[in-house]
Design a protein around this motif. Structure first.
Motif, PDB file in Angstrom:
ATOM      1  N   ASN A   1      -0.586   2.127  -6.538  1.00  0.00           N
ATOM      2  CA  ASN A   1       0.362   1.334  -5.980  1.00  0.00           C
ATOM      3  C   ASN A   1       0.274  -0.129  -5.245  1.00  0.00           C
ATOM      4  OD1 ASN A   1       2.133   2.879  -7.826  1.00  0.00           O
ATOM      5  ND2 ASN A   1       3.284   3.142  -6.315  1.00  0.00           N
ATOM      6  N   GLN A   2      -0.900  -0.640  -4.861  1.00  0.00           N
ATOM      7  CA  GLN A   2      -1.465  -1.703  -3.949  1.00  0.00           C
ATOM      8  C   GLN A   2      -3.097  -1.426  -3.786  1.00  0.00           C
ATOM      9  OE1 GLN A   2       0.633  -0.587   0.229  1.00  0.00           O
ATOM     10  NE2 GLN A   2       0.728  -2.624   0.184  1.00  0.00           N
ATOM     11  N   ILE A   3      -3.759  -2.366  -3.820  1.00  0.00           N
ATOM     12  CA  ILE A   3      -4.843  -2.593  -3.509  1.00  0.00           C
ATOM     13  C   ILE A   3      -5.010  -3.812  -2.239  1.00  0.00           C
ATOM     14  CG2 ILE A   3      -5.526  -2.744  -6.631  1.00  0.00           C
ATOM     15  CD1 ILE A   3      -5.795  -5.849  -6.060  1.00  0.00           C
ATOM     16  N   ALA A   4      -6.640  -3.870  -1.686  1.00  0.00           N
ATOM     17  CA  ALA A   4      -6.920  -4.499  -0.887  1.00  0.00           C
ATOM     18  C   ALA A   4      -7.687  -5.037  -1.082  1.00  0.00           C
ATOM     19  CB  ALA A   4      -6.861  -3.773   0.482  1.00  0.00           C
ATOM     20  N   PHE A   5      -8.278  -6.378  -1.154  1.00  0.00           N
ATOM     21  CA  PHE A   5      -9.261  -7.214  -1.753  1.00  0.00           C
ATOM     22  C   PHE A   5     -10.023  -8.110  -0.416  1.00  0.00           C
ATOM     23  CE2 PHE A   5      -5.706  -9.485  -3.208  1.00  0.00           C
ATOM     24  CZ  PHE A   5      -5.382 -10.497  -2.901  1.00  0.00           C
ATOM     25  N   SER A   6     -11.235  -8.556  -0.289  1.00  0.00           N
ATOM     26  CA  SER A   6     -10.857  -9.988   0.653  1.00  0.00           C
ATOM     27  C   SER A   6     -11.377 -11.151   0.121  1.00  0.00           C
ATOM     28  CB  SER A   6     -12.582 -10.202   1.417  1.00  0.00           C
ATOM     29  OG  SER A   6     -12.945 -10.798   2.173  1.00  0.00           O
ATOM     30  N   SER A   7     -10.621 -12.247   0.322  1.00  0.00           N
ATOM     31  CA  SER A   7     -10.190 -13.135   0.063  1.00  0.00           C
ATOM     32  C   SER A   7     -10.085 -14.587   0.578  1.00  0.00           C
ATOM     33  CB  SER A   7      -8.992 -13.311  -0.641  1.00  0.00           C
ATOM     34  OG  SER A   7      -8.426 -14.648  -1.343  1.00  0.00           O
ATOM     35  N   SER A   8     -11.201 -15.617   0.625  1.00  0.00           N
ATOM     36  CA  SER A   8     -11.126 -17.016   1.430  1.00  0.00           C
ATOM     37  C   SER A   8     -10.053 -18.141   1.130  1.00  0.00           C
ATOM     38  CB  SER A   8     -12.180 -17.854   1.224  1.00  0.00           C
ATOM     39  OG  SER A   8     -13.056 -17.954  -0.351  1.00  0.00           O
ATOM     40  N   HIS A   9      -8.872 -17.580   0.366  1.00  0.00           N
ATOM     41  CA  HIS A   9      -7.912 -18.832  -1.106  1.00  0.00           C
ATOM     42  C   HIS A   9      -7.126 -19.726   0.803  1.00  0.00           C
ATOM     43  CE1 HIS A   9      -4.928 -19.801  -2.975  1.00  0.00           C
ATOM     44  NE2 HIS A   9      -3.998 -19.326  -2.021  1.00  0.00           N
ATOM     45  N   THR A  10      -7.602 -19.091   2.143  1.00  0.00           N
ATOM     46  CA  THR A  10      -7.341 -20.089   3.013  1.00  0.00           C
ATOM     47  C   THR A  10      -8.044 -19.829   4.080  1.00  0.00           C
ATOM     48  OG1 THR A  10      -6.357 -18.130   4.142  1.00  0.00           O
ATOM     49  CG2 THR A  10      -4.220 -19.229   3.085  1.00  0.00           C
ATOM     50  N   GLY A  11      -9.373 -20.614   3.264  1.00  0.00           N
ATOM     51  CA  GLY A  11     -10.447 -20.537   4.727  1.00  0.00           C
ATOM     52  C   GLY A  11     -11.621 -20.030   4.969  1.00  0.00           C
ATOM     53  N   ASP A  12     -11.922 -19.258   6.072  1.00  0.00           N
ATOM     54  CA  ASP A  12     -12.384 -18.197   6.219  1.00  0.00           C
ATOM     55  C   ASP A  12     -11.453 -16.551   5.604  1.00  0.00           C
ATOM     56  OD1 ASP A  12     -14.386 -19.094   8.094  1.00  0.00           O
ATOM     57  OD2 ASP A  12     -13.696 -17.901   9.426  1.00  0.00           O
ATOM     58  N   PRO A  13     -12.890 -15.468   4.760  1.00  0.00           N
ATOM     59  CA  PRO A  13     -13.027 -14.618   3.894  1.00  0.00           C
ATOM     60  C   PRO A  13     -11.733 -13.916   5.064  1.00  0.00           C
ATOM     61  CG  PRO A  13     -14.477 -14.806   3.811  1.00  0.00           C
ATOM     62  CD  PRO A  13     -14.722 -15.664   4.471  1.00  0.00           C
ATOM     63  N   GLU A  14     -10.081 -13.582   4.392  1.00  0.00           N
ATOM     64  CA  GLU A  14      -9.781 -12.397   5.362  1.00  0.00           C
ATOM     65  C   GLU A  14      -9.233 -11.326   4.195  1.00  0.00           C
ATOM     66  OE1 GLU A  14      -8.578 -13.240   8.760  1.00  0.00           O
ATOM     67  OE2 GLU A  14      -8.615 -15.311   8.383  1.00  0.00           O
ATOM     68  N   ILE A  15      -8.582 -10.472   4.584  1.00  0.00           N
ATOM     69  CA  ILE A  15      -8.018  -8.726   4.191  1.00  0.00           C
ATOM     70  C   ILE A  15      -6.806  -9.383   3.501  1.00  0.00           C
ATOM     71  CG2 ILE A  15      -7.784  -6.806   4.395  1.00  0.00           C
ATOM     72  CD1 ILE A  15     -10.839  -7.773   4.368  1.00  0.00           C
ATOM     73  N   TRP A  16      -6.118  -9.259   2.648  1.00  0.00           N
ATOM     74  CA  TRP A  16      -5.091  -9.705   1.382  1.00  0.00           C
ATOM     75  C   TRP A  16      -4.932  -7.963   1.251  1.00  0.00           C
ATOM     76  CZ3 TRP A  16      -2.416 -14.531   0.573  1.00  0.00           C
ATOM     77  CH2 TRP A  16      -2.922 -15.197   1.696  1.00  0.00           C
ATOM     78  N   THR A  17      -3.973  -8.003   0.611  1.00  0.00           N
ATOM     79  CA  THR A  17      -3.215  -6.823   0.355  1.00  0.00           C
ATOM     80  C   THR A  17      -2.322  -7.154  -1.582  1.00  0.00           C
ATOM     81  OG1 THR A  17      -1.026  -6.726   1.362  1.00  0.00           O
ATOM     82  CG2 THR A  17      -2.781  -4.882   2.002  1.00  0.00           C
ATOM     83  N   ALA A  18      -1.980  -6.612  -1.881  1.00  0.00           N
ATOM     84  CA  ALA A  18      -1.076  -7.109  -3.080  1.00  0.00           C
ATOM     85  C   ALA A  18      -0.870  -5.823  -4.275  1.00  0.00           C
ATOM     86  CB  ALA A  18      -2.454  -8.242  -4.515  1.00  0.00           C
ATOM     87  N   ASP A  19       0.440  -6.043  -4.768  1.00  0.00           N
ATOM     88  CA  ASP A  19       0.463  -4.679  -5.273  1.00  0.00           C
ATOM     89  C   ASP A  19      -0.459  -4.359  -6.406  1.00  0.00           C
ATOM     90  OD1 ASP A  19       0.854  -6.366  -7.650  1.00  0.00           O
ATOM     91  OD2 ASP A  19       3.032  -6.037  -7.481  1.00  0.00           O
ATOM     92  N   ALA A  20      -0.379  -3.508  -7.204  1.00  0.00           N
ATOM     93  CA  ALA A  20      -1.483  -2.892  -8.478  1.00  0.00           C
ATOM     94  C   ALA A  20      -1.636  -4.783  -9.685  1.00  0.00           C
ATOM     95  CB  ALA A  20      -1.191  -1.403  -8.851  1.00  0.00           C
ATOM     96  N   SER A  21      -0.864  -5.390  -9.584  1.00  0.00           N
ATOM     97  CA  SER A  21      -1.109  -6.269 -10.144  1.00  0.00           C
ATOM     98  C   SER A  21      -1.289  -7.586 -10.189  1.00  0.00           C
ATOM     99  CB  SER A  21       1.152  -5.987 -11.171  1.00  0.00           C
ATOM    100  OG  SER A  21       1.065  -5.046 -12.061  1.00  0.00           O
ATOM    101  N   GLY A  22      -1.809  -7.177  -8.990  1.00  0.00           N
ATOM    102  CA  GLY A  22      -1.601  -8.391  -7.950  1.00  0.00           C
ATOM    103  C   GLY A  22      -1.055  -9.491  -7.597  1.00  0.00           C
TER     104      GLY A  22
END
Length: 450
Positions: free
Chosen positions: A269-290
């Protein structure tokens, strides 16, 4: 963006020139093997199946079946397989033809016997498989199974996989077999990289995506229905989703920045990923639909390569450069309870064992200015932080991924340092029985959950 991220990690080498590598306690290889394998291997004999039809295709299908079954049981990691040269010459096709004394006595000395018959009837392969306890003369039969599939070489292999997994389920202490599992990986063709799929033993290699771009880090969902990965597009690297049920790409929302290395929670039901959306790459989580995206790390320095604890779903392991060189960390799934697991070197690509007790990862413990270096696959016990090195002197090793039975690890290997020559290899989880599954130009393997 990828080169920028790599540059940040490399820059940390200069700022950490005086770093002393503090080696963690090493796990005894013999003890580790016992932990993974759990017991003395069962000695099993695998007879060639007896042909039961005059159809000219029978011999070819039987050869495929016999070869696949023997290889599956040999690769399981829980059996002592009797050499073909030590088994009786006459192959029994059914229970009435079995002479237990021939198989249980020297030179075979088998404790268990897999045997049966194969026929081609009305365009179908029909297989009757038996498993006998060679020491139980009164009630030897452990089980018998019949299989019937449309006649083809692929189906002969599939039936052998099914029979092997049935044997492993009965004799493996309750563990599942892996003969029907899949491995997903990246294959380079020219300047493009696409996502491919193969059987656990390297057979049936074929492309899944045809995006004509660079795709990375495939991760299969726990129910084997969807494949998450990262692909380069007009908006940079974004998380993409491929449906294995529909055999096509499905919608997944784009986000700002560079988005890499998706990982599934065990509930799907969830995924984790690395995103630089707010600057430095950080770990984010979201539901399976993003949707419902939430940042769970916030520290100067890149955070990449998250992976969930598949047993509990309550923890995430990842790689962070917050202390200089990239190190292995674990935290609770909400970002609390951060623990650093490695003390020195250069760590990458964690993978959590199915039972939640171990982390496999790539680690260059000698990394630093002037050090010769050597990136190998290690496994660490979570509670004690004891570790064992599984690869030695085979070139650069990266991207380990556990099999669902916890007995095997697949990984990427570059024997000569040239990226174009990277291949995918497999080994038992104690580092033995290494073998290549693919040729050059393949990378980033991920084993299916089941």
């Amino acid at each position: 963006m990828l080169s920028s991220l790599a540059a940040k990690f490399r820059l940390s080498v200069l700022t950490a020139a005086a770093l002393c590598v503090l080696f963690l306690p090493q796990l005894n290889a013999q003890d580790f093997g016992v932990t993974i394998r759990q017991g003395v291997p069962i000695r099993i004999a695998v007879a060639d199946f007896k042909p039961q039809s005059a159809d000219p295709a029978t011999a070819g299908y039987k050869t495929t079946f016999d070869t696949t079954l023997f290889a599956d049981l040999n690769a399981a990691g829980i059996f002592d397989i009797v050499s073909k040269g030590l088994i009786p010459q006459s192959a029994p096709g059914n229970q009435s033809e079995m002479n237990l004394a021939q198989w249980s006595a020297a030179p075979a000395n088998a404790a268990m016997i897999a045997f049966g018959n194969l026929a081609v009837q009305n365009g179908h392969i029909v297989v009757n498989g038996f498993l006998d306890d060679a020491k139980n003369t009164q009630f030897p039969q452990v089980f018998v199974k019949q299989y019937s599939e449309e006649a083809s070489d692929d189906q002969a292999r599939q039936i052998a996989h099914q029979f092997a997994d049935e044997i492993i389920a009965r004799l493996g202490g309750g563990g599942v077999g892996i003969a029907e599992t899949k491995i997903y990986y990246v294959k380079q063709t020219g300047e493009n990289k696409e996502i491919w799929e193969m059987d656990y033993d390297g057979a049936n290699q074929h492309a899944l995506t045809h995006l004509g771009t660079v795709s990375l880090s495939p991760r299969i969902s726990p129910d084997n229905s969807r494949l998450a990965f990262s692909a380069l597009g007009r908006e940079g690297f974004q998380i993409k989703m491929f449906s294995l049920l529909l055999n096509r790409m499905i919608n997944f929302p784009a986000a700002g920045g560079t988005n890499l290395s998706p990982a599934w929670a065990p509930n799907g039901n969830q995924i984790a990923f690395s995103s630089s959306h707010t600057g430095d790459p950080e770990i984010w989580t979201a539901d399976a639909s993003g949707n419902i995206a939430r940042r769970i790390t916030s520290f100067r320095g890149p955070d990449v390569s998250p992976v969930w604890n598949p047993k509990t779903g309550a923890q995430i392991a990842w790689i962070s450069g917050r202390s200089g060189l990239p190190q292995l960390y674990i935290m609770d799934a909400d970002g609390s309870g951060v623990q650093r697991m490695t003390d020195g070197g250069y760590a990458t690509s964690p993978s959590w064992s199915p039972n939640g007790q171990f982390l496999a990862f790539a680690w260059d413990r000698k990394y630093g200015p002037g050090a010769p270096g050597g990136q190998d696959i290690y496994v660490m016990e979570i509670t004690t932080k004891r570790w064992i090195q599984l690869t030695h002197d085979t070139g650069r090793c990266d991207f380990p991924s556990w099999s669902p039975d916890g007995r095997h690890i697949v990984f990427a290997n570059t024997p000569d340092g040239k990226a174009a020559h990277t291949r995918i290899m497999t080994m038992l989880a104690d580092g033995t029985q290494k073998r290549a599954l693919t040729g050059s130009g393949t990378d980033m393997p991920n084993w299916s959950w089941k």
